[in-house]
Each structure stands twice: as C-alpha cells, then as structure tokens.
Design a protein around this motif. Sequence first.
Motif, short mmCIF file in Angstrom:
data_model
loop_
_atom_site.label_atom_id
_atom_site.label_comp_id
_atom_site.label_asym_id
_atom_site.label_seq_id
_atom_site.Cartn_x
_atom_site.Cartn_y
_atom_site.Cartn_z
N GLY B 46 0.82 -1.21 0.00
CA GLY B 46 0.00 0.00 0.00
C GLY B 46 0.85 1.26 0.00
N GLN B 47 1.91 1.23 0.77
CA GLN B 47 2.81 2.37 0.84
C GLN B 47 3.50 2.57 -0.50
N GLN B 48 3.97 1.48 -1.07
CA GLN B 48 4.65 1.55 -2.37
C GLN B 48 3.74 2.12 -3.45
N THR B 50 1.05 4.04 -3.06
CA THR B 50 0.80 5.46 -2.80
C THR B 50 1.96 6.31 -3.29
N GLU B 51 3.15 5.86 -2.95
CA GLU B 51 4.35 6.60 -3.32
C GLU B 51 4.52 6.66 -4.85
N SER B 52 4.37 5.52 -5.51
CA SER B 52 4.55 5.49 -6.97
C SER B 52 3.51 6.36 -7.68
N LEU B 53 2.27 6.34 -7.18
CA LEU B 53 1.24 7.15 -7.83
C LEU B 53 1.52 8.63 -7.62
N GLY B 54 2.03 8.98 -6.47
CA GLY B 54 2.36 10.37 -6.19
C GLY B 54 3.45 10.88 -7.12
N ILE B 55 4.48 10.06 -7.26
CA ILE B 55 5.59 10.49 -8.10
C ILE B 55 5.15 10.54 -9.57
N LEU B 96 -5.88 8.75 -8.07
CA LEU B 96 -5.49 7.42 -7.61
C LEU B 96 -4.58 7.50 -6.38
N HIS B 97 -3.68 8.47 -6.42
CA HIS B 97 -2.74 8.70 -5.31
C HIS B 97 -3.52 9.01 -4.02
N LEU B 98 -4.50 9.90 -4.14
CA LEU B 98 -5.31 10.27 -2.98
C LEU B 98 -6.09 9.05 -2.47
N LEU B 99 -6.70 8.32 -3.40
CA LEU B 99 -7.47 7.15 -2.99
C LEU B 99 -6.58 6.11 -2.33
N ALA B 100 -5.41 5.91 -2.90
CA ALA B 100 -4.46 4.93 -2.33
C ALA B 100 -4.08 5.36 -0.92
N PHE B 101 -3.84 6.66 -0.76
CA PHE B 101 -3.48 7.17 0.57
C PHE B 101 -4.61 6.90 1.57
N LEU B 102 -5.84 7.24 1.15
CA LEU B 102 -6.97 7.07 2.07
C LEU B 102 -7.17 5.60 2.40
N ALA B 123 -0.45 20.63 1.93
CA ALA B 123 0.10 21.11 0.65
C ALA B 123 -0.37 20.22 -0.50
N GLY B 124 -0.27 18.92 -0.30
CA GLY B 124 -0.70 17.99 -1.35
C GLY B 124 -2.18 18.13 -1.63
N PHE B 125 -2.94 18.30 -0.56
CA PHE B 125 -4.39 18.39 -0.73
C PHE B 125 -4.76 19.68 -1.47
N LEU B 126 -4.11 20.78 -1.13
CA LEU B 126 -4.38 22.04 -1.84
C LEU B 126 -4.06 21.88 -3.33
N ALA B 127 -2.93 21.24 -3.61
CA ALA B 127 -2.57 21.01 -5.01
C ALA B 127 -3.67 20.22 -5.70
N PHE B 128 -4.15 19.21 -5.00
CA PHE B 128 -5.19 18.36 -5.57
C PHE B 128 -6.49 19.16 -5.82
N VAL B 129 -6.89 19.92 -4.81
CA VAL B 129 -8.13 20.69 -4.93
C VAL B 129 -8.04 21.67 -6.10
N VAL B 166 6.35 21.38 -2.77
CA VAL B 166 6.45 21.56 -1.32
C VAL B 166 5.98 20.29 -0.60
N HIS B 167 4.88 19.75 -1.12
CA HIS B 167 4.34 18.49 -0.57
C HIS B 167 5.42 17.40 -0.60
N PHE B 168 6.14 17.35 -1.68
CA PHE B 168 7.21 16.37 -1.86
C PHE B 168 8.39 16.70 -0.94
N TRP B 170 8.56 18.42 1.79
CA TRP B 170 8.29 18.25 3.22
C TRP B 170 8.28 16.80 3.65
N GLN B 171 8.35 15.89 2.68
CA GLN B 171 8.42 14.48 3.06
C GLN B 171 9.85 14.01 3.25
N ALA B 172 10.81 14.86 2.87
CA ALA B 172 12.21 14.47 3.01
C ALA B 172 12.47 14.14 4.47
C1 HEM Z 1 -4.96 14.86 -2.31
C2 HEM Z 1 -4.10 15.08 -1.46
C3 HEM Z 1 -2.81 14.32 -1.32
C4 HEM Z 1 -2.49 13.52 -0.28
C5 HEM Z 1 -3.34 13.21 0.94
C6 HEM Z 1 -1.18 13.01 -0.52
C7 HEM Z 1 -0.50 12.17 0.33
C8 HEM Z 1 0.76 11.68 0.11
C9 HEM Z 1 1.47 10.80 0.99
C10 HEM Z 1 0.96 10.27 2.31
C11 HEM Z 1 2.65 10.54 0.43
C12 HEM Z 1 3.75 9.67 1.02
C13 HEM Z 1 3.65 8.29 0.51
C14 HEM Z 1 4.65 7.46 1.22
O1 HEM Z 1 5.81 7.49 0.82
O2 HEM Z 1 4.27 6.79 2.19
C15 HEM Z 1 2.72 11.27 -0.79
C16 HEM Z 1 3.79 11.26 -1.62
C17 HEM Z 1 3.88 12.02 -2.78
N1 HEM Z 1 2.87 12.75 -3.34
FE1 HEM Z 1 1.09 13.12 -2.53
N2 HEM Z 1 -0.72 13.51 -1.72
C18 HEM Z 1 -1.70 14.30 -2.25
C19 HEM Z 1 -1.66 14.97 -3.45
C20 HEM Z 1 -0.58 14.97 -4.30
C21 HEM Z 1 -0.53 15.67 -5.55
C22 HEM Z 1 -1.65 16.51 -6.13
C23 HEM Z 1 0.71 15.43 -6.07
C24 HEM Z 1 1.35 15.91 -7.37
C25 HEM Z 1 0.75 16.32 -8.38
C26 HEM Z 1 1.43 14.59 -5.16
C27 HEM Z 1 2.71 14.14 -5.34
C28 HEM Z 1 3.39 13.34 -4.47
C29 HEM Z 1 4.77 12.97 -4.62
C30 HEM Z 1 5.71 13.41 -5.71
C31 HEM Z 1 5.07 12.14 -3.56
C32 HEM Z 1 6.42 11.53 -3.23
C33 HEM Z 1 6.57 10.14 -3.69
C34 HEM Z 1 7.94 9.64 -3.30
O3 HEM Z 1 8.26 9.66 -2.12
O4 HEM Z 1 8.68 9.25 -4.20
N3 HEM Z 1 0.60 14.32 -4.09
N4 HEM Z 1 1.55 11.95 -0.97
#
Ligand code: HEM
Lengths: 322, 210
Positions: B46-48, B50-55, B96-102, B123-129, B166-168, B170-172
């Motif tokens: 699940g973590q993988q 979420t991470e892959s979809l975010g990137i 998909l990233h948001l759904l995976a996270f939830l 920050a991520g949520f604002l970007a999404f909204v 910034v969302h990215f 701040w995860q460092a």
């Molecule tokens: C809807 C709100 C969002 C939530 C709740 C959210 C949540 C998260 C979480 C929890 C992670 C960490 C995953 C992990 O490594 O365990 C993550 C990673 C990431 N998210 Fe989001 N995210 C959101 C929106 C977005 C958006 C809109 C983008 C970009 C368009 C984004 C890009 C990324 C990136 C680049 C990562 C880093 C992946 C990595 O570590 O390689 N996220 N997000």
Amino acid sequence: MLIKNSPAWALPENDVTPEAIYLNRRSFMVSALAASAGVALPGLLAAASVPGKELPSMSRPEMSTSEKLTPYEDVVRYNNFYEFGTGKDDPARYAGEMSVSPWTVKVDGACGRPGTYNLEDLLQPSQYEERIYRLRCVEAWSMVIPWVGVPLAGLLKRFEPASSARYVYFETLHDPEQMRGQRSLFSTIDWPYREGLRVDEAMNELAFLAVGLYGRELPNQNGAPLRLVVPWKYGFKSIKSIVRIRFQEERPKTTWELIAPQEYGFYANVNPEVDHPRWSQKRERRLPSGLLSPNWRETVKFNGYGEQVSHLYKGMDLEKFY
Amino acid sequence: MGMAGAVLNRPRAVRAFKVLVAFMAFLPLAILLSRLVGSGLGPDPGQQITESLGIAAFQLLLATLALTPLKRWTGWVGWLRVRRMLGLFTFFYAVLHLLAFLQFILGWGDVWATFTKRPYIIAGFLAFVLLIPLAVTSTNSMMRRLGRRWKTLHRSVYVIVLLAWVHFFWQARSDIGEMLAYGVVVLVLLVVRVRWSRLLRAGRRGAPSA
Ligand code: HEM
C-alpha cells in the motif's frame, strides 16, 4: 530476574508459521511438526538456505512474543538504514559493500574499562539468547523478529560504568567508502548516526544487543555485526552496526533529534497517544500487509512492553518527553 | 524545420505522437500493476503504491508544463496537441494517489485530523483541490465558454506545481537530493515563462505603433 510463563506483553497470537518452526532448530521437532500440522515445507527449505553462519542460542520464550513472525525475506529486504540510501530496498542492495570483520568497538567515557575491543572479545557465543520481539517503526509499520544476541545490561556492566554515568551513547560506523548513503551530498544527517539511552533504560532486561536474526548472523542490512534492539521504542533508536559506546553524564543528542527536534525526541517510546507531525501513531501496519486484507493493528503503548518498562518513566510527561 | 518538419506536421505523425504519449503516460500504472501481480511490491504494498502514484502525478505535471517551452524551442505544434491529455493524466494519477493514501495508509481513519494538521498533506491536498477546476474546464466547450478567463484560471497550474513540490519536499526525512533535483526542474519551467512574458512585453513596447 523475573521469569513468568505468560507475561501480559507476550500478546497471544495466531498460528505457527514455517518460520516459527524453522526457529525450532531441533530438526526432529521440525519434521514431526511439519508432518502433523501439515506445514508447508517449501517455506522451511527456503529458510534453511538463507545465508549467514548459524548461531546456536538459548531460546527465551518468556522474553518472547508468540505472535506470527515476519517472514525472513521481508525482514532482510525492507529496511531503514540510511547509511546505504533512503529507499527501503537500498540497504539490501548496497549493505554488502560494508565489511564487518574485523570489527572493533571503542568504549570510553565514565567507565572503569575503556578501550578498543575486538568484537569477538566482547561476545561469548555460548551465551547467545534468542528473543522474539515486536519492532515498531515510527513510520507506522511493524514486524516481529527473532533476534539472537545478548542482554545489553550484561555487556555494559563488563565495562564497569561509573556511578556518574547517566547515559549511554552509541555510534554507527562512519565510513563513506563502504556506506554510499554517507557519500550523498544532500543528506541532512551529520554522520555518524548517533543514539543513546538513559543508563536505567539500557540496563532494562528487554534491552538487547543483536548479532543475529532467524538463527543466523545478522545480514549487513539489518545492522551487522552488532546492533541495539530496544523493542519498546521506535525503530530508529535501535542503532545498527555499532562501533562506539560511551558512558556520559549529560544526555547525548541523537541523530533524528538533531535533524528535526520537533518530530523526534530522545525517548521515542512507542506511544499511540503522542502524535507525530507526519504519521498518526494510533495504528500500525504489521508487515507483511496485504492490499485487500491490510494487517492493521492498534498500536500499544510501549509497544506492548509496558509491564517491563513503564516504571522507567513514572512521573514523566510523555507528551513532553516524546 | 525543413523536410523533417513537414513530415512531423502531418496529421498522422501528430496522431502517432499522441498515441505514443498516451502509452507512456499509462506506463507508471502498468508497471505498478505488473509489480502488484508479480508481488514485487514488498511487504508494504500500500505504501509503495501510494508513493509510486504520487511520483507519477508529479512527473506528469512537470511533463505537462514542459510542453509549452518545448513548442517555443522547437516550433513543433505536436507538443501542444498532448497538453490536455497529459494534464488529465496528472489529475488521474493524483486521484489514484489520494485514494491509495486514504485506503492503504489511513485506512479511512483520522481523515479530518490528517488533512488539517499535517503540513505536507495540506500542501498535497491544496494542489489536488486546485487541480479539480482545471480538469473540469479542460473540455473544448468550457474553453469556449470561459474565453479569456480560461487562460487566467489555468495559470493556477504554477501554484499547483509549487504546492506539489512543497508536498514532496516536506516528506524528506534526511536526504533532500531528489527533492532538489525536481526543484531545479520546477524552477526552470517557471523561469523560462517569466522570461518570455518579459520579452513579450518588451517586444510589444518596442514595436512601432501603427
Ligand atoms: C490529495 C491530497 C494528497 C495527499 C493526501 C497526498 C499524500 C501523500 C502521501 C501520504 C505521500 C507519502 C507516501 C509514502 O511514501 O508513504 C505522498 C507522496 C507524494 N505525493 Fe502526494 N498527496 C496528495 C496529493 C498529491 C498531488 C496533487 C501530487 C502531485 C501532483 C502529489 C505528489 C506526491 C509525490 C511526488 C510524492 C512523493 C513520492 C515519493 O516519495 O517518491 N501528491 N503523498
């Protein structure tokens, strides 16, 4: 020492796995159990072919949980060991670049027997114990791992800590040539990795120095050849590949505390009631965790070891001393 | 652009390019699915995921923002023909990233606290909204209906890319190398735009008034 048959913290659990049987190195038992319980043999065979020297040990069931073990493959392939990179699979990939023998540990500070010791001189293999502990990472995942090693207290006492020593400080190897994560230009860690315990924490019977897991020498990625295991604290306290132990009066600054003091404290006791800025600590994913059947658990204070350790923190505000 | 340009500008070439880009945009998902089937996602899938979809979402966002500069540098219109598609793919992966996270990280617990308290999530949520209105107004009819305001609205993508970064960032945990590398890309994509708008304005001022 207090020995009980079923302490409360040995949370009862689940069925026996191939790994659990593997632990039982008495092979006739293995075959008998496998035959009677119909346990899958492939798991046994896979486990039997794992690398590393076998380490005979006394099992300590009264110090162990009977929860289902995290499979060997997951324990050795899913690691946080930033000396080798920040990805979970980086340590398994790159820790082989570290040489763990010969290995020396420098002991100094407020103690009667400071010096630089060869690892072999510190360890008596005949005294190895096996303890199955829960490991809870601050990232909200957890594992159950059978460690082989010695109680930390016994080893520390051999250095004759002075009465002024209130803290024990530990350091991981710092060698960028062998540890590629330390070569990164963008790491915010001020190497070497540092950790510490209060002396009374270090002397607690649960505090353990591991030299092996699953009955064999530690793989490098798990902190070979010598690592700390303090199961009631978040995983980052359990410092790996230790090269230095120092007794001191003042509280040491630890690596994560130095990087982000608002996120990581010195104590880092597992505590679902104290939130972390990044991760809710109320629950954890016990690994392996499936997608369709995620293995969620409620996180237990002190990782379920409260009976052993809560007295160490009597009167302390754990919200403040996180 | 010469011969090559002439060939590239044929509708069939542009169509082929679109198919290619669509294929590439699906790749992160395909790779994820293949790893899922081959159980190559490790003990914490699940973590993988979420991470892959975010990137993937972030990379697609950067790719989308690279198209206009690419068009300016090469003059080829094909780049712009895939812009809407990549923008929608960005949104697709973000959903998909948001759904995976939830589902996988939160398990639908503590949702309110998570989205109000944790800075990197905010920050991520604002970007999404902010992505939502862009996705909704991506159709031709919406473009027509909004006219000039469409362009103004879609400029919010610059805020989105900064928020996503910034969302990215701040995860460092301890190593910020990857975040800085992406930061340089974001910076370049924004700076070239500032320079053009300056040049354009200077050009307009300098032009003989007829
Ligand atoms: C809807 C709100 C969002 C939530 C709740 C959210 C949540 C998260 C979480 C929890 C992670 C960490 C995953 C992990 O490594 O365990 C993550 C990673 C990431 N998210 Fe989001 N995210 C959101 C929106 C977005 C958006 C809109 C983008 C970009 C368009 C984004 C890009 C990324 C990136 C680049 C990562 C880093 C992946 C990595 O570590 O390689 N996220 N997000």
